[in-house]
Design an enzyme around this catalytic site. Structure first.
Site, PDB file in Angstrom:
ATOM      1  N   ASP A   1       0.861  -1.169   0.000  1.00 35.54           N
ATOM      2  CA  ASP A   1       0.000   0.000   0.000  1.00 35.54           C
ATOM      3  C   ASP A   1       0.911   1.237   0.000  1.00 35.54           C
ATOM      4  OD1 ASP A   1      -2.122   1.732   0.015  1.00 35.54           O
ATOM      5  OD2 ASP A   1      -3.250   0.658   1.536  1.00 35.54           O
TER       6      ASP A   1
HETATM    7  C1  BGC Z   1      -5.031   3.266   0.096  1.00 36.34           C
HETATM    8  C2  BGC Z   1      -5.240   2.231  -0.976  1.00 36.34           C
HETATM    9  C3  BGC Z   1      -5.079   2.847  -2.334  1.00 36.34           C
HETATM   10  C4  BGC Z   1      -3.723   3.497  -2.422  1.00 36.34           C
HETATM   11  C5  BGC Z   1      -3.422   4.094  -3.786  1.00 36.34           C
HETATM   12  C6  BGC Z   1      -3.774   4.083  -0.122  1.00 36.34           C
HETATM   13  O1  BGC Z   1      -3.741   5.176   0.725  1.00 36.34           O
HETATM   14  O2  BGC Z   1      -4.983   2.629   1.344  1.00 36.34           O
HETATM   15  O3  BGC Z   1      -6.509   1.658  -0.839  1.00 36.34           O
HETATM   16  O4  BGC Z   1      -5.243   1.874  -3.323  1.00 36.34           O
HETATM   17  O5  BGC Z   1      -3.656   4.519  -1.453  1.00 36.34           O
HETATM   18  O6  BGC Z   1      -4.166   5.199  -4.053  1.00 36.34           O
END
Ligand code: BGC
Length: 732
Positions: A290
């Site tokens: 993530d």
């Molecule tokens: C979130 C994810 C997301 C990623 C990319 C993160 O802050 O937890 O769900 O896919 O950002 O945008």
């Protein structure tokens, strides 16, 4: 589902054999465009300043409009980037051209994005759509999102979000399919199929990215990013189940969760990434971290520095680094020093190349820039599906005295600032919509009701306007109060410690009710709310979530009865916040809650949720009877009679639950196993059958072994998880 051919696999090996270590590591690096210039502080601080109020939205907007974006062109050219987050087709092509034509090996980039519940056509948030209990609808909305995003060059969706979530304080309950593993698994299969499988050979498809692996929804006390402690049998039976269903369907990629699970952050958790996900489940593609999560292992106190975090993540089986640059900057040294074996890098690069190959990017790296124009005006088919999904997600929670549906000629006062804000219909994590496509509730209501008038009165963020409340109460014969949460109150980093109606909205309701006029509460929100007071005082309550671009039309059609509500709750609603986490499939305790004091209960809260999982009313009524279980050897054939006992056609959801009465581990009091939507004319009767293989009565133990134990089982069938008919069987 589409698989790599032997020739494609050979081609991957051939490319791998020509790659330098730096190029392989480059594939493992994902970048987002970073903002440069125009301000003196780092971008991350700018975001903090915006969040803590040092900078206003306007000031922030001004700075952003004068800043430039760095798309990492030089790194792409040098083969140091494998993936980017971009959604503009011209930009996609421009960057792809650098990768394909100017980098040494011409390996295409994969462009990924959060396409959680629609791209241009925004559908209901997942918690709402799961409540349709209709996997084919879920598949269709994913299919449409895949077609639209692919036309923009985005062929990798950071979706579906499959986090089982049982604590409504957590803001991200909005993004996932709710509290139940069986429903979540049906959702998972439907979404992966919709994203990854076209309906004809030239129907565009994308790669799914299941997230957040795993346990993110079980963060302690519902506070985002918080620690997760979980018994392993709960992990296997509940949280892993939808991920398994999705990988079994063919899902290509997975995003690891931010949280630690039992002490080890998922980002560097070898057991989760290698042993379970890759080896046991057999994920064909790759795992991405993530955002910033590899570096956050330093904050977790599990890595000493960037180098250590990068080494741990790579060894654990984390194939791609989202956004920290740690792999890019540290992994070469780690390999040279023997900290990370070359096979680890090879495996990651192979997995990433295989997804690019699976997507056809080596042969078709570019997007036809004109193809996005087909969505300049959304096609009717897209608008229709958005309406259908929105209508079918609406849950009627209460309808005392059959106030609803309202006559189209009724004099209606519509109140609440949310009602007139088109941008509030899309919900958290919608990134690619246009305001002109969004139908607010007020504009939807005006299409169906000739005598409606709007009075803002107040909303989730503001105070309350006494004068407007008085005018609203005086005008309407009925008041439609549109209250709830703004979209910023759910989603990431939006946990709430009190999940009653925010702001002064309850006072608004109180004042409206004082007028003696009937009030219909229409809720716009991204999580279950604690509605004990509202349930006790307001005669009609409609749960309308954040339903996407056609929200206003959908709600209006339900209010006037053109659409008979059929949505069900995919998550239990607590009566009060202190009950969280509250979920129907909780484990047995030694002292089940009852009126008696020494039982598992609170002194100052009801024994159970306010509205249970699977609950939802209709403008007609249904009766379930004659439950019958037939033993057919390896399967149980379960039949129930469903009758529409009301005066209009309607749809209910028959739900089959089981309970293992005595097992070697404490089991849930009830578990959903099957469901079926049943549409009946007034007075019509239908016998509904469920086929349940007996081996689905088993469960995983703490070691992950599946056990099928003999003994007594209860079979329940009903319209929700609380009101069920029950039969008992003895299984050997
Ligand atoms: C979130 C994810 C997301 C990623 C990319 C993160 O802050 O937890 O769900 O896919 O950002 O945008």
């Amino acid at each position: 589902m589409r698989q790599l051919t032997e020739a494609q696999k050979k081609r991957i090996e051939e490319i791998l054999s020509r790659m330098t270590l730096e190029e392989k590591i480059g594939q493992m690096n994902q970048e987002s465009p970073s903002i440069v210039g125009g301000f003196d502080v780092p971008f991350s601080e700018l975001i903090e300043m915006l969040t803590d109020g040092r900078l206003s939205k306007e000031e922030f907007g001004k700075i952003m409009s004068t800043s430039q974006q760095d798309y990492h062109e030089d790194d792409i050219r040098a083969g140091r980037v494998g993936s980017l987050m971009v959604q503009d087709p011209a930009k996609v092509n421009e960057l792809q051209k650098i990768a394909v034509e100017e980098s040494r090996l011409g390996i295409p980039l994969i462009f990924g994005l959060d396409v959680i519940h629609g791209f241009k056509t925004v559908f209901p948030i997942a918690i709402a759509e799961a409540g349709t209990f209709d996997p084919d609808l879920m598949r269709k909305t994913a299919r449409m999102a895949a077609r639209e995003s692919k036309a923009a060059g985005v062929s990798w969706h950071f979706a579906p979000m499959l986090d089982i979530a049982r604590d409504a304080r957590w803001g991200r309950v909005s993004e996932g399919p709710g509290e139940d593993p069986c429903l979540a698994s049906a959702f998972a299969t439907a979404k992966v199929t919709g994203l990854q499988e076209g309906e004809s050979p030239d129907d565009p498809y994308v790669a799914a990215c299941l997230k957040h692996y795993i346990g993110y929804g079980a963060c302690e006390s519902g506070r985002d990013y918080n620690t997760v402690n979980m018994a392993m049998h709960v992990f296997y039976n509940h949280y892993l189940k939808p991920f398994k269903a999705a990988v079994d369907t063919g899902a290509q990629t997975v995003m690891a969760a931010f949280n630690d699970l039992n002490g080890i952050p998922c980002t560097v958790n070898k057991f989760l990434l290698r042993d379970i996900l890759k080896e046991k489940l057999g994920l064909p593609g790759f795992v991405v971290s993530d955002a910033n999560a590899i570096r956050e292992c330093i904050n977790h106190g599990i890595a000493a520095d960037d180098f250590d975090a990068g080494v741990q993540a790579a060894l654990a089986g984390m194939d791609m680094d989202m956004g920290t640059g740690i792999y890019k900057n540290q992994l070469q040294k780690a390999v040279e020093e023997g900290k990370v074996p070359m096979e680890v890098i090879d495996e990651a690069a192979r997995r990433i190349l295989s997804v690019k190959m699976w997507l056809g990017l080596f042969d078709h790296p570019y997007v036809d820039e004109a193809s996005m124009h087909q969505y300049d005006v959304l096609p009717q088919e897209h608008l229709d599906l958005a309406l259908e999904a929105a209508e079918r997600s609406i849950v009627l929670l209460k309808n005392e005295g059959d106030i609803l549906p309202l006559a189209p000629s009724a004099k209606i006062s519509v109140i609440g600032s949310l009602a007139d804000q088109p941008e509030e219909v899309v919900g958290a994590w919608a990134l690619s919509w246009r305001k002109e496509d969004c139908v607010s509730l007020w504009s939807g209501i005006q299409k169906e009701f000739a005598n409606a008038k709007y009075f803002p009165c107040g909303g989730p963020e503001g105070g309350l306007n006494e004068e407007e409340i008085t005018e609203a109460a005086a005008y309407g014969d009925v008041i439609v109060a549109v209250l709830g949460e703004t979209i910023a109150m759910s989603g990431e980093a939006s946990s709430r410690a009190d999940i009653t109606l925010p702001g002064k909205q309850r006072q608004i309701l109180e004042k409206l009710l004082e007028s003696g006029k009937p009030v219909v509460l229409v809720l716009m929100n991204g999580r279950p709310l604690a509605l004990e007071w509202e349930d006790a005082h307001v005669p009609a309550i409609v749960e309308a979530w954040h339903l996407g671009i056609r929200m206003g039309d959908a709600v209006a059609r339900v209010l006037c009865g053109k659409k008979n509500p059929e949505g069900r709750l995919s998550s239990s609603f607590p009566a009060m916040t202190g009950q969280c986490p509250v979920y129907y499939n909780h484990p047995n305790t030694g002292r089940p809650a009852s009126k008696s004091k020494f039982t598992s209960r609170y002194l100052d809260a009801p024994l159970d949720s306010l509205y249970p999982f699977g609950y939802g009313l209709s403008y007609t009524s249904f009766d379930f009877s004659n439950l019958n279980v037939r033993d057919q050897g390896d399967v149980l054939m379960i039949g129930v009679e469903v009758k529409n006992t009301g005066e209009r056609a309607g749809t209910t959801t028959a739900q089959l639950y089981t309970q293992d009465v005595a097992a070697s581990l404490v089991r849930p009091v009830k578990e959903l196993k099957r469901f079926a939507k049943v549409t009946l004319e007034a007075g019509e009767i239908m016998r509904v059958y469920f086929e349940l293989p007996k081996n689905e009565l088993g469960f995983f133990d703490n070691e992950g072994n599946y056990r099928l134990e003999e003994g007594l089982f209860r079979i329940y069938v009903g319209q929700n998880s609380r009101e069920c008919l029950m039969a008992e069987i003895w299984e050997k």
